[in-house]
Scaffold this motif. Structure first.
Motif, PDB file in Angstrom:
ATOM      1  N   TRP A 107       0.853  -1.180   0.000  1.00  0.00           N
ATOM      2  CA  TRP A 107       0.000   0.000   0.000  1.00  0.00           C
ATOM      3  C   TRP A 107       0.889   1.229   0.000  1.00  0.00           C
ATOM      4  CZ3 TRP A 107      -5.456  -0.289   0.529  1.00  0.00           C
ATOM      5  CH2 TRP A 107      -5.952  -1.581   0.751  1.00  0.00           C
ATOM      6  N   ILE A 117      -3.413   4.067  -1.329  1.00  0.00           N
ATOM      7  CA  ILE A 117      -3.835   3.222  -2.444  1.00  0.00           C
ATOM      8  C   ILE A 117      -3.082   1.901  -2.423  1.00  0.00           C
ATOM      9  CG2 ILE A 117      -4.398   5.245  -3.845  1.00  0.00           C
ATOM     10  CD1 ILE A 117      -2.023   4.560  -5.576  1.00  0.00           C
ATOM     11  N   LYS A 118      -3.774   0.883  -2.880  1.00  0.00           N
ATOM     12  CA  LYS A 118      -3.164  -0.438  -2.920  1.00  0.00           C
ATOM     13  C   LYS A 118      -2.492  -0.617  -4.274  1.00  0.00           C
ATOM     14  CE  LYS A 118      -4.189  -5.253  -2.649  1.00  0.00           C
ATOM     15  NZ  LYS A 118      -5.189  -6.260  -2.893  1.00  0.00           N
ATOM     16  N   PRO A 120      -1.688  -2.585  -7.328  1.00  0.00           N
ATOM     17  CA  PRO A 120      -2.284  -3.792  -7.907  1.00  0.00           C
ATOM     18  C   PRO A 120      -1.212  -4.817  -8.290  1.00  0.00           C
ATOM     19  CG  PRO A 120      -2.291  -2.012  -9.505  1.00  0.00           C
ATOM     20  CD  PRO A 120      -1.762  -1.438  -8.226  1.00  0.00           C
TER      21      PRO A 120
ATOM     22  N   LEU B 112      -1.534   4.857 -12.254  1.00  0.00           N
ATOM     23  CA  LEU B 112      -2.556   4.146 -11.496  1.00  0.00           C
ATOM     24  C   LEU B 112      -3.742   5.059 -11.269  1.00  0.00           C
ATOM     25  CD1 LEU B 112      -0.328   2.615  -8.675  1.00  0.00           C
ATOM     26  CD2 LEU B 112      -1.112   1.504 -10.758  1.00  0.00           C
ATOM     27  N   SER B 114      -6.885   5.140  -8.737  1.00  0.00           N
ATOM     28  CA  SER B 114      -7.304   4.438  -7.535  1.00  0.00           C
ATOM     29  C   SER B 114      -8.514   5.098  -6.915  1.00  0.00           C
ATOM     30  CB  SER B 114      -6.160   4.407  -6.522  1.00  0.00           C
ATOM     31  OG  SER B 114      -6.607   3.799  -5.337  1.00  0.00           O
ATOM     32  N   ALA B 117      -9.673   1.390  -2.235  1.00  0.00           N
ATOM     33  CA  ALA B 117      -9.425  -0.043  -2.112  1.00  0.00           C
ATOM     34  C   ALA B 117      -9.048  -0.659  -3.453  1.00  0.00           C
ATOM     35  CB  ALA B 117     -10.660  -0.734  -1.556  1.00  0.00           C
ATOM     36  N   THR B 119      -7.422  -0.350  -7.250  1.00  0.00           N
ATOM     37  CA  THR B 119      -6.488   0.422  -8.051  1.00  0.00           C
ATOM     38  C   THR B 119      -6.314  -0.278  -9.384  1.00  0.00           C
ATOM     39  OG1 THR B 119      -5.344   1.101  -6.056  1.00  0.00           O
ATOM     40  CG2 THR B 119      -4.159   1.388  -8.115  1.00  0.00           C
TER      41      THR B 119
END
Lengths: 264, 420
Positions: A107, A117-118, A120, B112, B114, B117, B119
């Motif tokens: 994260w 934000i995570k 991906p 990204l 986002s 939770a 992204t």
């Protein structure tokens, strides 16, 4: 000067002490025959050098690329192989930006927008903060003995130094991107000197060099790691440890999203 | 030519000794011609649709980059290098090249998006909301919300991205992108709209942001752009216009290169080549079938006229002349077939071209080679199709006449006259 001298003296004493312990171990190993098991032990020990059970450190990361170079001041907490928080201290414009690694997830906290934000899965191979390290390095690099079969590829003299060169081959089911990793470790003080990462076609992708041995918190450790990507050898990322404390009082709860956001 | 006239007349008269058979055979040739031309027309129609969709949805028909930009697409490889270019001046110069219909500049990167939770990694395209419609149809595919406005910190995302992030127009998302100074550019953007092209690579992995906002995020000067996309008057002139653009722009910007869609969408070009090869095979098969029909008719008629050929042969007619009667019959049959064929084909082509048959109720949209194809039967007018088919038809008639002619020539007069 006096401080450095004292520091230096302490370092010498400690490393001498370590050398004698290592020598003892080695002579035992010589008697018993160095099995694959102990190759694993050595790699594991090297692997744990900069981590301990838990650690806190202050490091700088200097990134040199074709297009820009920059330096980040970082503060790092780690626990075991699964948990870590890295927080940017410098430059001020980016201060507070932080990365949390918990289990296999990464994260990022972005103070400018105050959001977490995570990262991906598809981006785990992407660069971490513009450096030559990937997110994947941060998460998985610490699991050498779990993911690799380890053999001694070479044992003997390299430029007058007695070394081992361990061949690390990923286990078939291991989630590893490398085809093979070779790590050189000096025999006399068990210090890693370099690690070379090869892709699945056997081509060298990058080299990490370890240098500047110093004693921190009672341990002899290499305080610089320099990563050089093979496809562009003029680029590099160097991590320098300034302070490091091992086995600090910290538990899993510390590695939370809430703590990621918290400014100290 | 006067000498040939007699052979045409003889052939013509012979054919009408059995009008029904002649009409049926000419009808078979006409249907062959019709099938070949319409099938090739439909296939060309699909190819055109694919190429136009593939190039007009977002890429443009020519892309202008710095020479080092492709294939790695490094964010540092902007037009004109570190200094950048005068974007407006460059666009004017591009528009002045003949064959160019429109041009728009773009900033390209990756990053990204986002919602917290969730992204999603996307390709980012910084675009000029006012110029973009000149080169691509992407803004017409907005089906929810509206396109972002010039200068605003707004983002246009694809339908699949919207679904994955579970957001709606008006929501805020975080955009993170590696910046040109090495930092991690990050900022909040408002979702202005959602587009849907039916092409997964776009709907799931592309986001559009006004150019200025993306340059700010990526720490690029306003003079630094990665691409100029160009729309053409004629998509098939891309290679020629690209070469002209490269020549025209080189004095203005260092190491600039214009590439036609046949390079950067090579799969479309390959599809077009494949379709052409397929067309040739279809035409070939259709006419091989026709050959047997014509040959059968001529064989029958020469067999019926065994005694006749024996008589003219006995009277001293040369073998060449006998062969010629039969071959000319074949040719006249070909002309008849072509005439019928043209009468049948022309209106059909006009009808299919102007009023395509829409099958979209039966089948959904189809994506081929990364390009959307509507399930519509339409034809593309071409000169090649009818001309090649007509030539093939004559060759067919000639080839089909060769064996019957050979048989006619080989009739032994005495035996045939004796009824043996």
């Amino acid at each position: 000067m006096a401080i450095i001298d004292r520091h230096e003296r302490r370092r010498r004493v400690l490393s001498a002490l370590r050398v004698s312990v290592v020598t003892l171990t080695l002579s035992l190993a010589g008697v018993l025959g160095l099995s694959a098991q102990s190759a694993r032990d050595i790699v594991d020990q090297v692997d744990r050098l900069l981590r301990g059970e838990s650690s806190w450190s202050r490091v700088t990361m200097e990134i040199e690329t074709e297009h820009w170079s920059r330096s980040l001041g970082l503060e790092v907490w780690s626990l075991g192989v699964d948990y870590a928080i890295v927080r940017v201290l410098e430059p001020l414009r980016e201060a507070g930006t932080a990365t949390l690694m918990a289990d296999e997830e990464v994260w990022n906290y972005l103070p400018r927008v105050d959001r977490t934000i995570k990262v991906p899965p598809s981006l785990m191979m992407g660069s971490w903060m513009g450096s030559h390290f990937t997110h994947d390095d941060l998460v998985k690099e610490s699991r050498m003995i779990e993911d690799y079969d380890i053999e001694i590829g070479f044992e003997g003299d390299r430029d007058g130094v007695t070394v081992w060169e361990f061949e690390l081959t990923p286990k078939p089911e291991a989630p590893v991107v490398w085809g093979r990793v070779v790590q050189q470790v000096r025999k006399d003080d068990m210090m890693p000197t370099w690690a070379r990462y090869y892709d699945e076609d056997g081509g060298l992708v990058r080299t990490i060099r370890f240098g500047e041995l110093e004693v921190h918190d009672g341990r002899l450790i290499p305080t610089t790691l320099t990563l050089r990507p093979e496809d562009n050898p003029s680029e590099s990322t160097t991590v320098t440890y300034h302070e490091i404390d091992f086995d600090i009082d910290i538990d899993v709860d510390f590695f939370s999203l809430r703590n990621l956001r918290a400014r100290r | 030519m006067a000498g040939q006239g007699i052979w045409w007349r003889i052939a013509w008269r012979n054919l009408w000794r059995n009008p029904r058979r002649t009409l049926i055979t000419a009808g078979a040739l006409a249907v062959g011609f019709f099938s070949a031309v319409v099938i090739v027309g439909i296939s060309d129609g699909i190819t055109r649709e694919m190429v136009l969709n593939g190039t007009e949805v977002i890429t443009g028909q020519i892309q202008i980059h710095s020479r080092g930009y492709r294939p790695e697409r490094s964010i540092y490889e902007t037009l004109g290098g570190r200094e950048g270019v005068e974007v407006a001046r460059l666009l004017t110069a591009v528009s002045e090249v003949p064959g160019v219909r429109g041009a728009a500049a773009r900033v390209l990167g990756g990053g990204l998006v986002s919602s917290g939770a969730e992204t999603v990694a996307v390709g980012l395209m910084g675009f000029d909301p006012e110029l973009e419609p000149r080169v691509s149809r992407i803004l017409t595919t907005v089906f929810e919300g509206r396109p972002p406005r010039r200068g605003a910190r707004e983002i246009l995302i694809g339908y699949e991205t919207r679904r994955k992030l579970d957001v709606a127009p008006g929501d805020e998302v975080v955009l993170v992108a590696p910046a040109a100074d090495g930092s991690m550019g990050n900022d909040l953007f408002v979702i202005a709209g959602v587009f849907r092209t039916g092409i997964y690579a776009l709907d799931g992995h592309q986001a559009l942001v006004p150019m200025g906002a993306l340059q700010e995020l990526m720490v690029l000067e306003p003079s630094r752009v990665h691409e100029v996309a160009v729309a053409l008057v004629d998509a098939w002139a891309a290679t020629r216009v690209a070469a002209e653009l490269t020549t025209a722009l080189t004095p203005m910007v260092d190491s600039i290169v214009a590439e036609p869609w046949t390079d950067f969408r090579a799969e479309l070009q390959e599809y077009a080549a494949l379709a052409d090869a397929g067309n040739t095979i279809i035409v070939f098969i259709v006419f091989i079938m026709a050959i047997f029909g014509v040959a059968n008719t001529l064989l029958m008629s020469t067999y019926e006229r065994r005694r006749e050929f024996a008589v003219v042969s006995a009277l001293g007619t040369s073998r060449g002349s006998i062969a010629r009667t039969v071959v000319f019959e074949g040719l006249v049959l070909g002309i008849l077939g072509l005439t019928f064929g043209a009468v049948l084909t022309w209106p059909t082509m006009v009808w299919l071209h102007n009023d395509p048959i829409d099958l979209s109720r039966l089948v959904g949209d189809i994506t081929m080679a990364g390009s959307l194809v509507r399930p519509v039967i339409t034809v593309d007018y071409s000169v090649d199709g009818p001309v090649i088919s007509a030539v093939a038809l004559f060759v067919t008639s000639l080839v089909a006449a060769v064996f019957p002619a050979y048989r006619a020539v080989r009739i032994p007069p005495a035996d045939a006259l004796a009824g043996r």
